[in-house]
Design a protein around this motif. Structure first.
Motif, PDB file in Angstrom:
ATOM      1  N   ASN A   1       0.809  -1.229   0.000  1.00  0.00           N
ATOM      2  CA  ASN A   1       0.000   0.000   0.000  1.00  0.00           C
ATOM      3  C   ASN A   1       0.841   1.278   0.000  1.00  0.00           C
TER       4      ASN A   1
ATOM      5  N   LYS B   1       1.693   8.344  -3.365  1.00  0.00           N
ATOM      6  CA  LYS B   1       1.098   9.123  -4.463  1.00  0.00           C
ATOM      7  C   LYS B   1       0.179  10.210  -3.879  1.00  0.00           C
ATOM      8  N   GLU B   2      -0.645   9.809  -2.936  1.00  0.00           N
ATOM      9  CA  GLU B   2      -1.570  10.777  -2.321  1.00  0.00           C
ATOM     10  C   GLU B   2      -0.795  11.885  -1.596  1.00  0.00           C
TER      11      GLU B   2
ATOM     12  N   SER C   1       2.843   2.591  -2.063  1.00  0.00           N
ATOM     13  CA  SER C   1       2.873   3.405  -3.281  1.00  0.00           C
ATOM     14  C   SER C   1       1.626   4.285  -3.407  1.00  0.00           C
ATOM     15  N   SER C   2       0.464   3.782  -3.007  1.00  0.00           N
ATOM     16  CA  SER C   2      -0.715   4.647  -3.135  1.00  0.00           C
ATOM     17  C   SER C   2      -0.721   5.745  -2.056  1.00  0.00           C
TER      18      SER C   2
END
Ligand SMILES: Nc1nc2c(ncn2[C@@H]2O[C@H](COP(=O)(O)OP(=O)(O)OP(=O)(O)O)[C@@H](O)[C@H]2O)c(=O)[nH]1
Length: 138
Positions: free
Chosen positions: A26, A32-33, A28-29
């Motif tokens: 998780n 990104k956020e 990477s997401s």
């Protein structure tokens, strides 16, 4: 995560649990956020719970490296690397705050300096016996 959590953040510590693969996946997401709201703040990656299985420290977790982020093997339970990780990250946060790489942060910094200068001017004037009042008398 609600955007207010990112507001004025000067560093980010991304922690995953070495015993739960999904928490690593998780990252990477989350990253990104984070970058949508705070494109330039220092960030690091933390592999937590190494006390549960020290063998994980032989493994390479490439997410941090790929993003160019500092990486720490940590145990919140026995304290391994906790102080080192916080010290280094706080230092990077302070450095960033003093010299932000983001336009909006630069503006915020200028406003903060302006406010401080105003306060200093007022207290100097008060020391000289001049009472400074705001127009509203607040
Ligand atoms: N062995 C070990 N257990 C840990 C470590 N850090 C946290 N834990 C345990 O992991 C569990 C979750 O810890 P929390 O502090 O609640 O962490 P959290 O991020 O809020 O976890 P979630 O509630 O699952 O989202 C607790 O039972 C902790 O005792 C660690 O470094 N080593």
């Amino acid at each position: 995560m609600h955007p207010s959590y990112y507001h004025k953040a000067h560093a980010c510590i991304m922690v995953f649990d070495v015993q739960r693969k999904i928490t690593y996946k998780n990252l990477s997401s989350w990253y990104k956020e984070l970058r949508e709201f705070r494109p330039e703040i220092p960030c690091c990656v933390v592999a937590n719970k190494i006390d549960a299985d020290m063998k994980v420290t032989q493994r390479s977790f490439t997410f941090g490296k790929k993003q160019g982020l500092p990486f720490y093997f940590v145990s919140a339970a026995d304290g391994t690397n906790v102080v080192k990780m916080f010290r280094e990250t706080i230092q990077r946060a302070v450095d960033y705050k003093q010299n932000p790489g983001d336009f909006m942060d630069e503006v915020m910094q200028e406003l903060e300096n302006f406010d401080l200068e105003k306060k200093e001017d007022n207290s100097e004037a008060e020391e000289d016996g001049l009472k400074v009042e705001s127009p509203e008398g607040v």
